[in-house]
Design a protein around this motif. Structure first.
Motif, PDB file in Angstrom:
ATOM      1  N   PRO A  80      52.542  49.106  54.183  1.00  0.00           N
ATOM      2  CA  PRO A  80      53.341  50.323  54.284  1.00  0.00           C
ATOM      3  C   PRO A  80      53.384  51.014  52.924  1.00  0.00           C
ATOM      4  N   GLY A  81      53.332  52.341  52.919  1.00  0.00           N
ATOM      5  CA  GLY A  81      53.282  53.062  51.653  1.00  0.00           C
ATOM      6  C   GLY A  81      51.854  53.438  51.318  1.00  0.00           C
ATOM      7  N   GLY A  82      50.931  53.135  52.242  1.00  0.00           N
ATOM      8  CA  GLY A  82      49.563  53.617  52.082  1.00  0.00           C
ATOM      9  C   GLY A  82      48.693  52.832  51.129  1.00  0.00           C
ATOM     10  N   VAL A  83      49.147  51.631  50.729  1.00  0.00           N
ATOM     11  CA  VAL A  83      48.310  50.831  49.842  1.00  0.00           C
ATOM     12  C   VAL A  83      47.226  50.142  50.661  1.00  0.00           C
ATOM     13  N   GLN A  84      45.967  50.467  50.360  1.00  0.00           N
ATOM     14  CA  GLN A  84      44.855  49.836  51.076  1.00  0.00           C
ATOM     15  C   GLN A  84      44.486  48.569  50.321  1.00  0.00           C
ATOM     16  N   ALA A  85      44.993  47.422  50.791  1.00  0.00           N
ATOM     17  CA  ALA A  85      44.759  46.182  50.051  1.00  0.00           C
ATOM     18  C   ALA A  85      43.342  45.665  50.276  1.00  0.00           C
ATOM     19  N   LEU A  86      42.867  45.701  51.516  1.00  0.00           N
ATOM     20  CA  LEU A  86      41.512  45.258  51.813  1.00  0.00           C
ATOM     21  C   LEU A  86      40.769  46.388  52.495  1.00  0.00           C
ATOM     22  N   PHE A 116      34.544  27.960  45.517  1.00  0.00           N
ATOM     23  CA  PHE A 116      34.180  29.359  45.591  1.00  0.00           C
ATOM     24  C   PHE A 116      35.269  30.150  44.886  1.00  0.00           C
ATOM     25  N   GLY A 117      34.879  31.040  43.991  1.00  0.00           N
ATOM     26  CA  GLY A 117      35.875  31.805  43.246  1.00  0.00           C
ATOM     27  C   GLY A 117      35.928  33.245  43.698  1.00  0.00           C
ATOM     28  N   LEU A 118      37.146  33.753  43.904  1.00  0.00           N
ATOM     29  CA  LEU A 118      37.332  35.187  44.127  1.00  0.00           C
ATOM     30  C   LEU A 118      37.903  35.720  42.829  1.00  0.00           C
ATOM     31  N   LEU A 119      37.112  36.554  42.162  1.00  0.00           N
ATOM     32  CA  LEU A 119      37.505  37.024  40.853  1.00  0.00           C
ATOM     33  C   LEU A 119      37.819  38.512  40.921  1.00  0.00           C
ATOM     34  N   GLY A 120      38.923  38.888  40.336  1.00  0.00           N
ATOM     35  CA  GLY A 120      39.247  40.307  40.333  1.00  0.00           C
ATOM     36  C   GLY A 120      40.556  40.531  39.614  1.00  0.00           C
ATOM     37  N   PRO A 121      40.834  41.776  39.221  1.00  0.00           N
ATOM     38  CA  PRO A 121      42.083  42.064  38.521  1.00  0.00           C
ATOM     39  C   PRO A 121      43.259  42.016  39.491  1.00  0.00           C
ATOM     40  N   ASN A 122      44.466  42.089  38.955  1.00  0.00           N
ATOM     41  CA  ASN A 122      45.655  42.173  39.810  1.00  0.00           C
ATOM     42  C   ASN A 122      45.514  43.346  40.760  1.00  0.00           C
ATOM     43  N   GLY A 123      45.918  43.147  42.002  1.00  0.00           N
ATOM     44  CA  GLY A 123      45.894  44.266  42.944  1.00  0.00           C
ATOM     45  C   GLY A 123      44.537  44.508  43.577  1.00  0.00           C
ATOM     46  N   ALA A 124      43.548  43.637  43.301  1.00  0.00           N
ATOM     47  CA  ALA A 124      42.208  43.851  43.866  1.00  0.00           C
ATOM     48  C   ALA A 124      42.155  43.466  45.339  1.00  0.00           C
ATOM     49  N   GLY A 125      43.097  42.614  45.783  1.00  0.00           N
ATOM     50  CA  GLY A 125      43.117  42.187  47.176  1.00  0.00           C
ATOM     51  C   GLY A 125      42.872  40.696  47.346  1.00  0.00           C
TER      52      GLY A 125
END
Lengths: 257, 329
Positions: B15-21, B34-43
């Motif tokens: 809600p609020g229009g944040v497209q997480a994925l 297996f590593g999922l690497l990404g900055p904060n908020g990447a999903g």
């Protein structure tokens, strides 16, 4: 079967954690003791008012304080839910195959257990101060049942608010905002017949009034059972509504993650 | 070898229009880290929450251990362990009590559970603290208990969401040992999310880089790094000058590729970094741009990230933090 065993594990966890905070348990008894001892003495002579309908204020007050304490105790139940949310404990449970209703049911059983203990202490203190219970042990047990019937929906609502608000400060604010007026708009401290007439009409819709009316009635030697049953019926309806609301809050939480 | 995790075309918005994925897909082989690497908020966390049945995607499908997370959630739950970003252990209970309750929720009991719990306490060096309440544990001890909680029922797949965030450097290195040991010993598939490039580099056999709800690159850390030809040049420029002419100034130079400027830092790539430095410096000087410092490095995951996500990792991170602040205020 699983629902029962999981509810038991959840209840046990809550009670054990509570028992590890003896100060907290002691503090929750301060308020009822203040009301019972100080209020009880302060307003001793109020029974002399014509139409009060009772000749001992402590006898009148004790069941009221039992009900009021149960309501507050249940009202704070959501606080540990906020903590479980913050710590990620609720999410850990939700990832496990735990029976979902057991998460809330465990809290309601824990709350009820605490209320039984608190009620017994308050009744004992009331008795020390000279309250009488003509309804005997049966009456006392029924009074505690009324207290639990009122407390269970409040505990469910408190957990629902915790799931929606997710902040201790907000839950504290909301609980006080709701419970204090409900207390004073009920016949805890004053006979209903002596209230201003607008208050009298408001009190009849207050679940606290229903629990106190039924609770005082069962302590009488010749209790009016139809009155008791009608109030118990109202409380049951209130409980159903509360559980529905709490379930919705739970679903809303799951949707938000 | 079978796939332990299959995520295909996952979409999720809040809600609020944040497209997480935004159409995220990947697969994880059995028995791998297996590593999922990404900055904060990447999903990353949203992905883990969907795979662990905590959350539901708006669209898309996922299987964990062969079961569908949407309509076989119960079976998925029995086969996975989840260690969330924020601990999950009960502070007022002892380590042993935490583990015992967790086991009971998975239907374990009796001496089987007691043995398993003692084993785990020993295994994660919590034996001496087993009967003390978690409140008095150090950060590293709590984290070890969290992982033990995820393992009580011997899951096939373990999800570790940012397992070392908030740990001091020493405890972080200990945790790394712990995690690689787990994968070696227990034939476990581990999905690890992290925003530490070093952590992904060290632990993950394969990794996927996540940016704005999508996988932008996938492969082993070595593969990803070797796709980048040559060395990375990082040049710090004076921040109080006009740096807009840089790309023009460097455009004609041979062997200098992938030039990008972010505020006062310049990233570029060259086959032989050491030889490229004087040439680049000269070009900048003649364009009137003054330089603070120069570094030449072998490709790092940071460079991989820069290449695929179009911004440097640290920048993506601070942008995400700012968005987060904006949303909260």
């Amino acid at each position: 079967m699983q629902a029962i065993s999981h509810t038991f594990y959840m209840t046990w966890r809550q009670l054990r954690n509570l028992a590890r905070q003896p100060w907290y348990v002691a503090f929750t008894l301060v308020q009822p003791i203040v009301y019972l001892l100080l209020f009880g003495s302060l307003f001793q002579k109020v029974v002399q008012l014509p139409g009060f309908g009772s000749d001992s204020y402590i006898t009148f007050l004790t069941p009221g304080v039992v009900i009021m304490t149960a309501m507050f105790s249940a009202g704070w139940n959501g606080m540990s839910m906020v903590d479980d949310l913050d710590r990620g404990i609720l999410d850990r449970f939700l990832v496990s195959p735990v029976n979902r209703p057991a998460i809330i049911a465990g809290r309601l059983v824990q709350s009820s257990t605490v209320i039984v203990i608190q009620s017994v202490i308050i009744i004992f203190l009331g008795w020390l101060r000279g309250a009488s219970f003509p309804g005997g042990i049966d009456g006392i047990i029924l009074l505690i049942v009324c207290a639990i019937l009122l407390a269970a929906p409040f505990a469910a609502l408190s957990n629902g608010m915790a799931l929606v608000m997710r902040k201790e400060e907000s839950v504290i604010g909301a609980v006080n905002f709701i419970l204090l007026p409900l207390t004073f708009l009920s016949p805890v401290f004053m006979a209903r017949d002596l209230m201003p007439s607008w208050m009298q009409s408001v009190t009849s819709y207050n679940p606290v009034t229903w629990a106190i009316t039924a609770g005082r009635e069962v302590l009488k030697p010749d209790a009016d059972l139809s009155l008791v049953w009608s109030r118990v019926g109202y409380l049951a309806v209130f409980a159903v509504i509360s559980v529905v609301l709490a379930t919705r809050a739970f679903r809303a939480y799951q949707r938000s993650i | 070898m079978a796939d332990a995790i299959i995520a295909s075309e996952l979409y999720k918005s809040y809600p609020g229009g944040v497209q997480a994925l935004d159409g995220l897909s990947f697969t994880v082989e059995e028995g791998a880290i297996f590593g999922l690497l990404g900055p904060n908020g990447a999903g990353k966390s949203t992905t883990v929450k969907i795979l662990t049945t905590l959350s539901r995607p708006d669209r898309g499908e996922a299987h964990v251990g062969g079961f569908n997370v949407l309509n076989e959630a119960g079976r998925v739950r029995c086969n996975i362990g989840y260690v969330a970003q924020n601990t999950g252990s009960d502070r007022s209970a002892t380590g042993r009590e935490n583990l015992m309750l967790q086991g009971r929720l998975y239907g374990m009991g009796g001496s089987e559970l007691e043995t398993r719990v003692s084993q785990l306490l020993e295994r994660f060096s919590l034996k001496d603290a087993a009967d003390r309440v978690v409140h008095g544990y150090s950060g590293g001890m709590v984290r070890r208990l969290d992982i033990a909680l995820g393992l009580v029922h011997q899951p096939l797949v373990l999800f570790l969401d940012e397992p070392t965030t908030g740990l001091d450097p020493e405890a972080r290195v200990d945790m790394w040992h712990e995690i690689s040991r787990l994968a070696g010993e227990e034939k476990l598939t581990i999905l690890l999310t992290t925003h530490y490039l070093e952590e992904a580099d060290r632990l993950a056999a394969k990794l996927a880089i996540v940016d704005r709800g999508k996988i932008v690159a996938e492969g082993s850390p070595e593969q990803l790094k070797s796709e980048l030809r040559g060395d990375a040049l990082h040049i710090e420029l004076d921040s109080d000058q006009d740096n807009s002419g840089i790309e023009v100034a460097l455009a004609g130079l041979e062997n200098i590729r992938e030039i990008s400027v972010e505020e006062s830092s310049l990233h570029a790539r060259a086959d032989e970094g050491a030889k490229a430095v004087p040439i680049v410096l000269q070009a900048l000087e003649s364009a009137g741009i003054s330089v603070g410092s120069v570094t030449v490095a072998r490709p790092s995951l940071d460079d991989v990230y820069l290449r695929h996500a179009g911004r440097s990792f640290s920048r993506a991170h601070s942008e995400a933090d700012q968005e987060d602040k904006k949303r909260k205020s």
